[in-house]
Design an enzyme around this catalytic site. Structure first.
Site, mmCIF file in Angstrom:
data_model
loop_
_atom_site.group_PDB
_atom_site.id
_atom_site.type_symbol
_atom_site.label_atom_id
_atom_site.label_comp_id
_atom_site.label_asym_id
_atom_site.label_seq_id
_atom_site.Cartn_x
_atom_site.Cartn_y
_atom_site.Cartn_z
ATOM 1 N N SER A 1 7.128 4.822 -4.840
ATOM 2 C CA SER A 1 6.319 3.426 -4.764
ATOM 3 C C SER A 1 6.369 3.050 -6.424
ATOM 4 O O SER A 1 5.997 3.912 -7.233
ATOM 5 C CB SER A 1 4.844 3.768 -4.310
ATOM 6 O OG SER A 1 3.910 2.823 -4.905
ATOM 7 N N SER A 2 6.345 1.709 -6.506
ATOM 8 C CA SER A 2 6.011 1.345 -8.201
ATOM 9 C C SER A 2 4.805 1.698 -8.607
ATOM 10 O O SER A 2 4.551 1.631 -9.672
ATOM 11 C CB SER A 2 6.246 -0.296 -8.117
ATOM 12 O OG SER A 2 5.686 -0.977 -6.944
ATOM 13 N N ASP A 3 3.884 2.110 -7.798
ATOM 14 C CA ASP A 3 2.403 2.426 -8.179
ATOM 15 C C ASP A 3 2.252 3.847 -8.615
ATOM 16 O O ASP A 3 1.160 4.224 -8.858
ATOM 17 C CB ASP A 3 1.292 2.190 -6.973
ATOM 18 C CG ASP A 3 1.089 0.627 -6.942
ATOM 19 O OD1 ASP A 3 1.230 -0.135 -7.729
ATOM 20 O OD2 ASP A 3 1.125 0.141 -5.514
ATOM 21 N N GLY B 1 0.591 -1.203 -0.034
ATOM 22 C CA GLY B 1 -0.057 -0.006 0.062
ATOM 23 C C GLY B 1 0.864 1.154 0.013
ATOM 24 O O GLY B 1 1.942 1.244 0.179
ATOM 25 N N ASN B 2 0.083 2.490 -0.139
ATOM 26 C CA ASN B 2 0.868 3.689 -0.231
ATOM 27 C C ASN B 2 -0.333 4.667 -0.295
ATOM 28 O O ASN B 2 -1.388 4.667 -0.758
ATOM 29 C CB ASN B 2 1.510 3.718 -1.577
ATOM 30 C CG ASN B 2 0.950 3.054 -2.590
ATOM 31 O OD1 ASN B 2 0.131 3.897 -3.231
ATOM 32 N ND2 ASN B 2 1.474 1.937 -3.122
ATOM 33 N N HIS C 1 -6.757 -7.493 -7.514
ATOM 34 C CA HIS C 1 -6.004 -6.591 -7.106
ATOM 35 C C HIS C 1 -6.537 -5.932 -5.760
ATOM 36 O O HIS C 1 -6.223 -6.489 -4.762
ATOM 37 C CB HIS C 1 -5.435 -5.593 -8.055
ATOM 38 C CG HIS C 1 -4.347 -4.723 -7.591
ATOM 39 N ND1 HIS C 1 -3.449 -4.000 -8.627
ATOM 40 C CD2 HIS C 1 -3.683 -4.443 -6.415
ATOM 41 C CE1 HIS C 1 -2.478 -3.339 -8.082
ATOM 42 N NE2 HIS C 1 -2.543 -3.597 -6.635
ATOM 43 N N ASP D 1 -22.849 7.666 3.099
ATOM 44 C CA ASP D 1 -21.945 8.966 3.662
ATOM 45 C C ASP D 1 -20.610 9.206 2.814
ATOM 46 O O ASP D 1 -20.180 10.370 3.020
ATOM 47 C CB ASP D 1 -21.834 8.562 5.432
ATOM 48 C CG ASP D 1 -22.698 8.869 6.213
ATOM 49 O OD1 ASP D 1 -23.881 9.527 5.767
ATOM 50 O OD2 ASP D 1 -22.584 8.373 7.499
ATOM 51 N N SER E 1 8.969 3.123 -2.040
ATOM 52 C CA SER E 1 8.793 1.544 -2.505
ATOM 53 C C SER E 1 9.284 0.915 -1.293
ATOM 54 O O SER E 1 10.583 0.863 -0.891
ATOM 55 C CB SER E 1 9.302 1.152 -3.900
ATOM 56 O OG SER E 1 8.803 -0.027 -4.071
ATOM 57 N N GLY E 2 8.487 -0.210 -0.842
ATOM 58 C CA GLY E 2 9.085 -1.179 -0.126
ATOM 59 C C GLY E 2 9.309 -1.011 1.293
ATOM 60 O O GLY E 2 10.236 -1.785 2.053
#
Lengths: 239, 239, 239, 239
Positions: C79-81, C32-33, C176, C125, C49-50
């Protein structure tokens, strides 16, 4: 009649046992209770009724005589489940500690009226076979000495299957929840923690496969003997 | 025979690995264990048997020789699962750490005898395909060198599907629970944590859709390669 | 080219956002990130990342230019994302923060390929209707610029249903897990927490009643408008 | 009109009640609220709208007049659910505290539109029978004075089954979530905690056995009377 002195290490152990129930997430609000006995002095120590776990001090524990439940020491009312504890201690001399909880996963099996099958080694390490569930109490039993009758139905459940309470240190009381025990209050809490763990695993196991097979008898025996009895080779041999 | 010196950083890493199992909620009471090896000195360090995690100190870890399991250092009995660890280390030179737990979600799959399907990228990041479940041990295996046979059935399970233990660092032992491993004890714990997470996700996935499709092969490979091997581009390149 | 200065309050907010993911139990290991942008200076800050969450410091966050992803500040790999985040920020000017997790309950729906129905007011909400799930990526997309294509399929999913990203601040990427966003990183984390909560409730709801009805449209709108837009009357009017 | 003074012990109790909701894991983000009243002075204290629980101080609580909801003290906007609380306090003089949460397990039953059956003694200790679920609100009710209508439908639900609010201190509002109450704010929180526990147990119970039988009437009554009314023998008699 001679004064009964409450051993201070028993008081400490029973207090710790009650606190561990809360720390392990097995009890909510003031549900549940742990007790312990000293067979030499004939004293039983139990949680007072309705006290939240984070307010509990060792001095609040209530001492009663093991043979008749008479108050020995303490300013508070004992847990209302005291007669259940007394019945079990009186029937089974090998038991030194008892725990009652309404822990979520084990109580669900009690409410469904299903024994918890022995699906794996975690179960076998603590319970030699399926954890049995009692019959429902009759209206007369409920309206009479309810807590004492709860003790009787636990004993009836063990005896109906010819179970040794130290090999099967747990019974689910139908529509109610689990009682566990052991040689001392510490072991009774260990068994309550293990029971909740195996109940959670078994719930997922039967959801993944409604026809999941119980553990093989040989493996059940092997794991039970790893931890219990003369051939035990698990642990540091301190017990 | 020359004295074997236990590397102090190995001791620290294996101790931390065991503590992380407890902190991550993967172990209860004294269930489970983590070990690590130093291939240069041929030493294996493992948790002592039956010690609660919060009482564990680095000095309690037991050191044995990797080639024959002979005690090298330590005053306590090693985990009763030591022969399982030895079998895996001896068979797979690339493994530097092993973890065994009875974690709830992964154990449920082991008890149901079902492999955990690779449903998503969380799974693919750690396990290259479905996490396999072993066959049940035979009565002869259980009654014989049970812990050693557990190691053998894990190896048999990997070899039956021609799996590389570093691409598939986990096997579920039927009616028992998960074993995970990795290049070192830290990685073995990471894989135990990841396995519990993917087991929990997969349980919910098959409940939501009993016919849920596994991740596409291309995505499985892509995510696995993001983290592993020469083309890895996840992380800071420190490993 | 002029130097881009990273606003210190953005750095603090993005760091806190990442830490909240861990504190809320939405991320495990280094999964996550969270990222955030400052539109005025055109800078995007994202988790490296990581890196495990408990080792993350504000100074480790990586700054890149919003229009081309070029590194602006930071010693670590982003992050790789990152390409997924960039695609969303570039397409939707109203978004100021993005979060990606593999949180257990929401990921289970993503793995099952099912949208999360709007069953109640907790859902309404935060999300104006069922939280959509993307199609699966093609092999070409996976083998090509995978993380960028992930951004594209999120956009495609929103546009296929004509969804406003600020009324529907979440998409489940098939096989994913969830991406959420909001006006800033704090709101993106709030939406990630709310998504996990509604995913957990919805799982139990469909288990209790496979044909459970979604919330009435009028109630969905009422609750959404209590918190969002001109007529909002929830909160202290500080936003 | 005379000034209304807010009793300081009420302020302390209501603040603690709100904090306990967060500590017990019943609320996420700023969902939910607790209130309490002092009947003598006619004041109601309630959580301000949209404030995260860890930022809440006793001084932030908003005081309104019990008979008309007019602001008495406080610089912040009251919870948007205030009209629901007012409706219940005005209708039931025996109620001194009210709690609203979106706790996961109880909300799932509200979303599924199913009452929570009384499967065991944990339930009976707090709720004298199945916890009812309201009908869905009509579009007119939703578009009108929505929060007031929520109060009305709770009252309608209790009255339709002729339930005493102190024997049945909870109603699930369909597509929304639980409201609980009690003689004071502390008891209302206790009931919210107990409701979440019984909802979790009941979910597992019906999954294990879709036809699970409710607790026997005699046992329901026995457990309820152990804790409530003249014959109560649970606890230390302090209430």
């Amino acid at each position: 009649m001679a004064t009964i002195v409450v051993p201070s290490d028993l008081r400490d152990e029973v207090w710790r046992a009650n606190r561990r129930l809360a720390d392990a997430g097995l009890v909510t609000l003031s549900f549940g209770n742990a007790s312990g006995v000293d067979r030499a002095t004939g004293v039983l120590l139990i949680k007072p009724s309705g006290v939240p776990y984070d307010e509990l001090t060792p001095g609040m524990l209530v001492a009663v005589a093991l043979h008749d439940g008479r108050l020995v020491a303490g300013d508070m009312r004992p847990s209302s489940d005291l007669p259940t504890h007394l019945a079990l201690y009186q029937r089974y001399p090998g038991i030194g500690g008892i725990v009652h909880t309404h822990s979520t996963e084990a109580t669900a099996w009690a409410q469904a009226g299903r024994p918890i099958p022995a699906f794996g080694t975690t179960h076998a390490d603590h319970f030699r076979g399926a954890v049995p569930v009692s019959r429902r109490l009759t209206t007369d039993e409920i309206d009479g000495q309810y807590e004492l009758e709860t003790g009787h139905v636990i004993i009836e459940t063990l005896e109906a299957e010819d179970l040794d309470p130290l090999s099967m240190p747990a019974v689910l009381v139908a529509s109610h929840g689990p009682f566990t025990w052991g040689p001392d209050a510490t072991a009774a809490v260990d068994n309550a923690i293990a029971l909740e763990a195996v109940a959670a695993m078994a719930f997922r196991t039967v959801t993944l496969d409604p026809d999941a097979r119980p553990i093989a008898d040989a493996l059940l025996e092997r794991h039970h003997r790893r931890k219990h009895g003369r051939g035990a080779y698990y642990g540091q041999g301190r017990r």
